[in-house]
Design a protein around this motif. Sequence first.
Motif: not given
Length: 359
Positions: A193-200, A206-208, A215-221
């Motif tokens: 989980l500590s692996r680097r990333r630029d964006v999550t 709403a949370s995980a 982190a940015f939120r995404m949903s599927l419509k």
Amino acid sequence: MSNQPAGLAPALQRIWQRRGAAAWLLLPISLLFGLLAGMRRWLYRNGWLKAARLPVPVLVVGNIFVGGTGKTPLTIWLAQQLHHAGYRPGVLSRGYGAHVDVPRLVTADSLPEEVGDEPLLIASHAGCPMAVGRNRAAAGAALLRAHPEVDLLLLDDGLQHYALARDLEIMLFDGRGAGNGWMLPAGPLREPLSRRRDVTVINGAASAPGVAPDAFRMSLKGDMAVQLAQPGRRIALAELAGQRPAPRIAAAAGIGNPERYFGMLEAAGLRFSRLPLPDHYAFHDNPFAGVDADVILITEKDAVKCRHSEPLRNDPRLWFVPVEAVIDVALADTIVEKLRGFPTDRHPGLPHLQTPAGL
């Protein structure tokens, strides 16, 4: 047809969501897996294993949680947003389930067994050039030769493909988050989980668990069903749910996390029997032949393959539900801002990588 869940066994999923006795028993293997994965990353980071560098920025979309988290809709959304921002993106993919030992461009005439189901879906919605291949760097070189106007490459599902150098990384989670936080097989993670990333990004919640709150939120419509046999026929899911007498409905999904699809249909008010299928199910046979239903709702990813089977494409019961990602435009703004620091044409010409004749 059996209603037993496909793909990853529910028992394994339960193990991965907590640090119970079974997970502890598997932990020594996980530690070895983590050691090998970390060594591989170290070899690439320090130049012992070489990563190919393409002359345009490479943006990777991927996950560290085993199974589907919604990468395909996110990749489509990103390609569209980057196009609106003035970029001319192209997309690369492994083409899972297809025979793509050498790079292949995805066209309207491509078959799922040639390029994969998700690449066909991405190419049809993203409206940009796409190439698939086991060697993603070679696929990128082939795409850039065929489409020299492309100035940015999106790599779909490529976080662990270190053989291609990348400039930005987007890590996607769904509501399961990091599970118990352990790596395979004691947990669901391919990398720590500590692996680097630029964006999550978090899909569908709403949370995980284990995921930072910024982190940015995404949903599927998905609110409409389209008949496979006659694509001009459409019906709103809410209208289908309100029909009286109520039709007998089945829902099938050959994706990494079928429950997310089923949950979306339930949220639309539908009641149905579940038919989970293995991820990337090939539909060489007809899994719906014995299904007692008036309407069978499938995913658009499955519809890509069903169109190439005469019994399936002519089955009037089959309707697919297109979905699209809904994400705050601030994510696109963040990506564009980060990309400003990466110029194109960083090397004179393309790397000498294996490409098929004519590309």
